[in-house]
Design a protein around this motif. Structure first.
Motif, PDB file in Angstrom:
ATOM      1  N   HIS A   6       0.814  -1.213   0.000  1.00  0.00           N
ATOM      2  CA  HIS A   6       0.000   0.000   0.000  1.00  0.00           C
ATOM      3  C   HIS A   6       0.851   1.269   0.000  1.00  0.00           C
ATOM      4  O   HIS A   6       0.319   2.372   0.088  1.00  0.00           O
ATOM      5  N   MET A   7       2.143   1.123  -0.117  1.00  0.00           N
ATOM      6  CA  MET A   7       3.043   2.279  -0.184  1.00  0.00           C
ATOM      7  C   MET A   7       3.229   2.699  -1.633  1.00  0.00           C
ATOM      8  O   MET A   7       3.129   1.870  -2.546  1.00  0.00           O
ATOM      9  N   ALA A   8       3.541   3.971  -1.835  1.00  0.00           N
ATOM     10  CA  ALA A   8       3.798   4.461  -3.189  1.00  0.00           C
ATOM     11  C   ALA A   8       4.951   3.689  -3.827  1.00  0.00           C
ATOM     12  O   ALA A   8       4.921   3.379  -5.016  1.00  0.00           O
ATOM     13  N   ASP A   9       5.980   3.366  -3.041  1.00  0.00           N
ATOM     14  CA  ASP A   9       7.144   2.643  -3.535  1.00  0.00           C
ATOM     15  C   ASP A   9       7.448   1.495  -2.563  1.00  0.00           C
ATOM     16  O   ASP A   9       8.185   1.677  -1.593  1.00  0.00           O
ATOM     17  N   PRO A  10       6.868   0.315  -2.802  1.00  0.00           N
ATOM     18  CA  PRO A  10       7.062  -0.798  -1.876  1.00  0.00           C
ATOM     19  C   PRO A  10       8.523  -1.182  -1.665  1.00  0.00           C
ATOM     20  O   PRO A  10       8.918  -1.525  -0.557  1.00  0.00           O
ATOM     21  N   ARG A  11       9.326  -1.095  -2.704  1.00  0.00           N
ATOM     22  CA  ARG A  11      10.729  -1.483  -2.549  1.00  0.00           C
ATOM     23  C   ARG A  11      11.463  -0.519  -1.628  1.00  0.00           C
ATOM     24  O   ARG A  11      12.312  -0.923  -0.838  1.00  0.00           O
TER      25      ARG A  11
END
Length: 143
Positions: A6-11
């Motif tokens: 659910h984050m803009a940039d999971p990595r």
């Protein structure tokens, strides 16, 4: 488990978590599996096409009523209707209407582990992915 997608940039979120892991430490993660979200995506497509899904409690109830009728007509609809998240407004929103979601492949996970400099230890529970399935996996930070 269940937050990075659910984050803009999971990595990037994964990278930050790894800064808290001691050398030699092991981390268990879970991210939505691309191949476990087909039925959820079909439901989302229906809701978007019907213009339903406002985040208010009344809007969520409307979406759930419309979704129930839609799913009863689908051969795979019982799986979604049987999911416990379907019957609580907060978890219904998370299951079908979350504004940010990334579903990833196994190769995305393996490549991410390599890019982040951790040892990929393997997946767990991959026999079959339940509705909304997660890839649960383990990594180890080099000592």
């Amino acid at each position: 488990v269940g937050v990075l997608q659910h984050m803009a940039d999971p990595r990037e979120g994964w990278r930050v978590l790894l800064t808290r892991l001691r050398p030699g430490g092991v981390m268990r993660l879970g991210m939505y599996a691309r191949e476990g979200r087909e039925e959820v995506e079909a439901a989302r497509t229906f809701l978007r096409g019907a213009g339903i899904g406002e985040g208010s409690p009344a809007g969520l109830r409307e979406a759930r009523r419309a979704m129930t009728a839609f799913l009863r007509e689908r051969p795979d609809g019982d799986r979604v209707l049987a999911h416990p998240d379907f019957y609580n407004l907060d978890t219904f929103r998370d299951l079908l209407l979350h504004p940010v979601e990334h579903a990833v492949s196994k190769s995305w996970i393996r490549e991410g582990a390599a890019a982040l400099g951790v040892e990929f230890l393997g997946f767990e529970g991959e026999e079959s992915l339940p509705l909304g399935g997660l890839h649960r996996f383990w990594v180890r930070k080099p000592a």
